[in-house]
Design a protein around this motif. Structure first.
Motif, PDB file in Angstrom:
ATOM      1  N   ASP A 155       0.823  -1.206   0.000  1.00 42.84           N
ATOM      2  CA  ASP A 155       0.000   0.000   0.000  1.00 42.84           C
ATOM      3  C   ASP A 155       0.860   1.261   0.000  1.00 42.84           C
ATOM      4  OD1 ASP A 155      -2.337  -1.476  -0.003  1.00 42.84           O
ATOM      5  OD2 ASP A 155      -2.761  -1.180   2.131  1.00 42.84           O
ATOM      6  N   GLU A 156       1.898   1.275   0.833  1.00 45.06           N
ATOM      7  CA  GLU A 156       2.790   2.440   0.899  1.00 45.06           C
ATOM      8  C   GLU A 156       3.482   2.671  -0.434  1.00 45.06           C
ATOM      9  OE1 GLU A 156       5.362   1.589   4.197  1.00 45.06           O
ATOM     10  OE2 GLU A 156       3.760   1.905   5.674  1.00 45.06           O
ATOM     11  N   ALA A 157       3.941   1.600  -1.081  1.00 42.14           N
ATOM     12  CA  ALA A 157       4.610   1.723  -2.384  1.00 42.14           C
ATOM     13  C   ALA A 157       3.633   2.229  -3.445  1.00 42.14           C
ATOM     14  CB  ALA A 157       5.208   0.383  -2.807  1.00 42.14           C
ATOM     15  N   GLU A 158       2.424   1.693  -3.441  1.00 44.38           N
ATOM     16  CA  GLU A 158       1.414   2.135  -4.417  1.00 44.38           C
ATOM     17  C   GLU A 158       1.068   3.609  -4.208  1.00 44.38           C
ATOM     18  OE1 GLU A 158       0.095   0.660  -7.004  1.00 44.38           O
ATOM     19  OE2 GLU A 158       0.782  -1.389  -6.716  1.00 44.38           O
ATOM     20  N   CYS A 159       0.934   4.029  -2.954  1.00 46.01           N
ATOM     21  CA  CYS A 159       0.595   5.423  -2.671  1.00 46.01           C
ATOM     22  C   CYS A 159       1.733   6.365  -3.070  1.00 46.01           C
ATOM     23  CB  CYS A 159       0.222   5.605  -1.197  1.00 46.01           C
ATOM     24  SG  CYS A 159      -1.429   4.978  -0.823  1.00 46.01           S
ATOM     25  N   ARG A 160       2.983   5.929  -2.861  1.00 39.25           N
ATOM     26  CA  ARG A 160       4.120   6.752  -3.316  1.00 39.25           C
ATOM     27  C   ARG A 160       4.069   6.918  -4.833  1.00 39.25           C
ATOM     28  NH1 ARG A 160       6.904   3.997   0.623  1.00 39.25           N
ATOM     29  NH2 ARG A 160       7.741   2.481  -0.846  1.00 39.25           N
ATOM     30  N   ALA A 161       3.758   5.846  -5.549  1.00 33.19           N
ATOM     31  CA  ALA A 161       3.676   5.913  -7.012  1.00 33.19           C
ATOM     32  C   ALA A 161       2.548   6.860  -7.450  1.00 33.19           C
ATOM     33  CB  ALA A 161       3.456   4.520  -7.600  1.00 33.19           C
ATOM     34  N   VAL A 162       1.426   6.806  -6.739  1.00 30.96           N
ATOM     35  CA  VAL A 162       0.303   7.707  -7.064  1.00 30.96           C
ATOM     36  C   VAL A 162       0.723   9.151  -6.829  1.00 30.96           C
ATOM     37  CG1 VAL A 162      -2.001   8.440  -6.326  1.00 30.96           C
ATOM     38  CG2 VAL A 162      -1.529   6.017  -6.677  1.00 30.96           C
ATOM     39  N   GLU A 163       1.425   9.410  -5.730  1.00 34.02           N
ATOM     40  CA  GLU A 163       1.854  10.777  -5.411  1.00 34.02           C
ATOM     41  C   GLU A 163       2.801  11.327  -6.475  1.00 34.02           C
ATOM     42  OE1 GLU A 163       3.287  13.464  -1.624  1.00 34.02           O
ATOM     43  OE2 GLU A 163       3.483  11.293  -1.514  1.00 34.02           O
ATOM     44  N   GLU A 164       3.583  10.456  -7.097  1.00 43.90           N
ATOM     45  CA  GLU A 164       4.536  10.891  -8.117  1.00 43.90           C
ATOM     46  C   GLU A 164       3.880  11.139  -9.482  1.00 43.90           C
ATOM     47  OE1 GLU A 164       7.783  11.703  -7.523  1.00 43.90           O
ATOM     48  OE2 GLU A 164       7.130  11.393  -5.446  1.00 43.90           O
ATOM     49  N   ALA A 165       2.627  10.757  -9.653  1.00 41.60           N
ATOM     50  CA  ALA A 165       1.940  10.944 -10.936  1.00 41.60           C
ATOM     51  C   ALA A 165       1.946  12.422 -11.320  1.00 41.60           C
ATOM     52  CB  ALA A 165       0.505  10.434 -10.856  1.00 41.60           C
ATOM     53  N   GLY A 166       2.212  12.681 -12.565  1.00 42.49           N
ATOM     54  CA  GLY A 166       2.223  14.050 -13.063  1.00 42.49           C
ATOM     55  C   GLY A 166       3.541  14.760 -12.899  1.00 42.49           C
ATOM     56  N   LYS A 167       4.476  14.161 -12.171  1.00 45.10           N
ATOM     57  CA  LYS A 167       5.798  14.760 -12.009  1.00 45.10           C
ATOM     58  C   LYS A 167       6.740  14.187 -13.056  1.00 45.10           C
ATOM     59  CE  LYS A 167       5.575  15.312  -7.008  1.00 45.10           C
ATOM     60  NZ  LYS A 167       6.178  14.903  -5.739  1.00 45.10           N
ATOM     61  N   GLY A 168       7.753  14.925 -13.394  1.00 46.00           N
ATOM     62  CA  GLY A 168       8.822  14.399 -14.251  1.00 46.00           C
ATOM     63  C   GLY A 168       8.409  14.157 -15.684  1.00 46.00           C
ATOM     64  N   GLY A 169       8.925  13.063 -16.253  1.00 43.16           N
ATOM     65  CA  GLY A 169       8.806  12.809 -17.685  1.00 43.16           C
ATOM     66  C   GLY A 169       7.479  12.265 -18.161  1.00 43.16           C
ATOM     67  N   ASP A 170       6.539  11.922 -17.239  1.00 46.14           N
ATOM     68  CA  ASP A 170       5.297  11.354 -17.732  1.00 46.14           C
ATOM     69  C   ASP A 170       4.223  12.393 -18.007  1.00 46.14           C
ATOM     70  OD1 ASP A 170       3.779  10.136 -14.637  1.00 46.14           O
ATOM     71  OD2 ASP A 170       4.866  11.969 -15.103  1.00 46.14           O
ATOM     72  N   THR A 171       4.569  13.704 -17.899  1.00 50.78           N
ATOM     73  CA  THR A 171       3.593  14.733 -18.204  1.00 50.78           C
ATOM     74  C   THR A 171       3.603  15.024 -19.695  1.00 50.78           C
ATOM     75  OG1 THR A 171       5.203  16.460 -17.738  1.00 50.78           O
ATOM     76  CG2 THR A 171       3.724  15.837 -15.933  1.00 50.78           C
ATOM     77  N   LEU A 172       2.469  15.425 -20.184  1.00 53.79           N
ATOM     78  CA  LEU A 172       2.312  15.729 -21.601  1.00 53.79           C
ATOM     79  C   LEU A 172       2.887  17.113 -21.883  1.00 53.79           C
ATOM     80  CD1 LEU A 172       1.020  14.944 -24.312  1.00 53.79           C
ATOM     81  CD2 LEU A 172      -1.062  16.044 -23.512  1.00 53.79           C
ATOM     82  N   TYR A 173       3.747  17.216 -22.882  1.00 51.60           N
ATOM     83  CA  TYR A 173       4.300  18.516 -23.267  1.00 51.60           C
ATOM     84  C   TYR A 173       3.557  19.021 -24.484  1.00 51.60           C
ATOM     85  CZ  TYR A 173       7.205  22.159 -25.111  1.00 51.60           C
ATOM     86  OH  TYR A 173       7.632  23.358 -25.599  1.00 51.60           O
ATOM     87  N   LEU A 174       3.068  20.227 -24.374  1.00 47.22           N
ATOM     88  CA  LEU A 174       2.392  20.862 -25.504  1.00 47.22           C
ATOM     89  C   LEU A 174       3.247  22.027 -25.976  1.00 47.22           C
ATOM     90  CD1 LEU A 174      -1.209  20.925 -24.020  1.00 47.22           C
ATOM     91  CD2 LEU A 174      -0.292  19.332 -25.699  1.00 47.22           C
ATOM     92  N   PRO A 175       3.341  22.247 -27.299  1.00 49.43           N
ATOM     93  CA  PRO A 175       4.150  23.357 -27.812  1.00 49.43           C
ATOM     94  C   PRO A 175       3.709  24.686 -27.192  1.00 49.43           C
ATOM     95  CG  PRO A 175       3.436  21.943 -29.596  1.00 49.43           C
ATOM     96  CD  PRO A 175       2.736  21.469 -28.358  1.00 49.43           C
ATOM     97  N   GLY A 176       4.679  25.468 -26.781  1.00 53.13           N
ATOM     98  CA  GLY A 176       4.406  26.780 -26.195  1.00 53.13           C
ATOM     99  C   GLY A 176       4.064  26.719 -24.714  1.00 53.13           C
ATOM    100  N   MET A 177       4.071  25.545 -24.141  1.00 51.96           N
ATOM    101  CA  MET A 177       3.685  25.395 -22.753  1.00 51.96           C
ATOM    102  C   MET A 177       4.587  26.195 -21.816  1.00 51.96           C
ATOM    103  SD  MET A 177       2.968  21.692 -21.276  1.00 51.96           S
ATOM    104  CE  MET A 177       2.084  21.370 -19.807  1.00 51.96           C
ATOM    105  N   PHE A 178       5.869  26.259 -22.113  1.00 56.48           N
ATOM    106  CA  PHE A 178       6.816  26.958 -21.259  1.00 56.48           C
ATOM    107  C   PHE A 178       7.386  28.197 -21.932  1.00 56.48           C
ATOM    108  CE2 PHE A 178       6.950  22.452 -20.085  1.00 56.48           C
ATOM    109  CZ  PHE A 178       6.496  22.568 -18.793  1.00 56.48           C
ATOM    110  N   ALA A 179       6.713  28.713 -22.930  1.00 58.91           N
ATOM    111  CA  ALA A 179       7.243  29.829 -23.716  1.00 58.91           C
ATOM    112  C   ALA A 179       7.474  31.069 -22.869  1.00 58.91           C
ATOM    113  CB  ALA A 179       6.287  30.157 -24.864  1.00 58.91           C
ATOM    114  N   PHE A 180       6.666  31.299 -21.847  1.00 64.15           N
ATOM    115  CA  PHE A 180       6.815  32.522 -21.070  1.00 64.15           C
ATOM    116  C   PHE A 180       7.293  32.252 -19.654  1.00 64.15           C
ATOM    117  CE2 PHE A 180       3.522  33.252 -24.248  1.00 64.15           C
ATOM    118  CZ  PHE A 180       4.117  34.287 -24.951  1.00 64.15           C
ATOM    119  N   SER A 181       7.854  31.076 -19.439  1.00 59.89           N
ATOM    120  CA  SER A 181       8.271  30.751 -18.076  1.00 59.89           C
ATOM    121  C   SER A 181       9.587  31.413 -17.703  1.00 59.89           C
ATOM    122  CB  SER A 181       8.384  29.229 -17.902  1.00 59.89           C
ATOM    123  OG  SER A 181       9.370  28.720 -18.742  1.00 59.89           O
TER     124      SER A 181
END
Length: 160
Positions: free
Chosen positions: A129-155
């Motif tokens: 359970d602890e391992a699964e919850c850690r994996a859920v918490e990491e969702a959306g971080k790092g390389g598994d997020t979708l990159y859209l053109p212009g997403m960071f253009a003004f960052s």
């Protein structure tokens, strides 16, 4: 009516202390639990424990333990005046959810495990359970997020 008023007040008091995302997780867990084929009766929230809600740039992580109590109403029958049955099944569900940062948060990842309270205390299950919850918490971080053109253009501005 006299029996329902204290129960309704207790549920309202518990719900008042919950964030909208926590209430959403509780509803989702109840829906998941009632959807299982081995569940014949309706269950109600008994207690909420170990609530964690953390925000980071990738979204909001919610983890909670939900204690359930069996009611007198069958899952497929009429559902009026369902009273909690004493000395019946009282399962506990662990739920971990990760929501994105949009106005209407979408679930990025989730994990739930429901069973008798002593079942969830077994070391191997707790570690999983602890391992699964850690994996859920990491969702959306790092390389598994979708990159859209212009997403960071003004960052960042150009170096001077």
């Amino acid at each position: 009516l006299a029996l329902w008023l204290p129960l309704a007040l207790a549920v309202a008091a518990v719900a008042a202390g919950q964030s909208p995302l926590q209430r959403r997780v509780v509803r989702d867990v109840l829906e998941y639990f009632h959807g299982r084929s081995n569940v014949q009766f309706l269950f109600r929230e008994r207690e909420l424990d170990g609530v964690v809600e953390r925000e980071d740039p990738s979204g909001t992580f919610v983890q909670l333990r939900l204690g359930l109590a069996q009611t007198s109403c069958r899952k497929r029958g009429p559902q009026r005046q369902c009273r909690v049955m004493e000395n019946r099944r009282k399962p506990t569900c662990l739920a971990c959810y990760k929501f994105d940062t949009s106005d209407v948060p979408k679930v990025l990842d989730k994990y739930h495990n429901c069973g008798p309270a002593h079942h969830l205390a077994v070391k191997e299950i707790r570690q999983r359970d602890e391992a699964e919850c850690r994996a859920v918490e990491e969702a959306g971080k790092g390389g598994d997020t979708l990159y859209l053109p212009g997403m960071f253009a003004f960052s960042r501005g150009l170096p001077a």
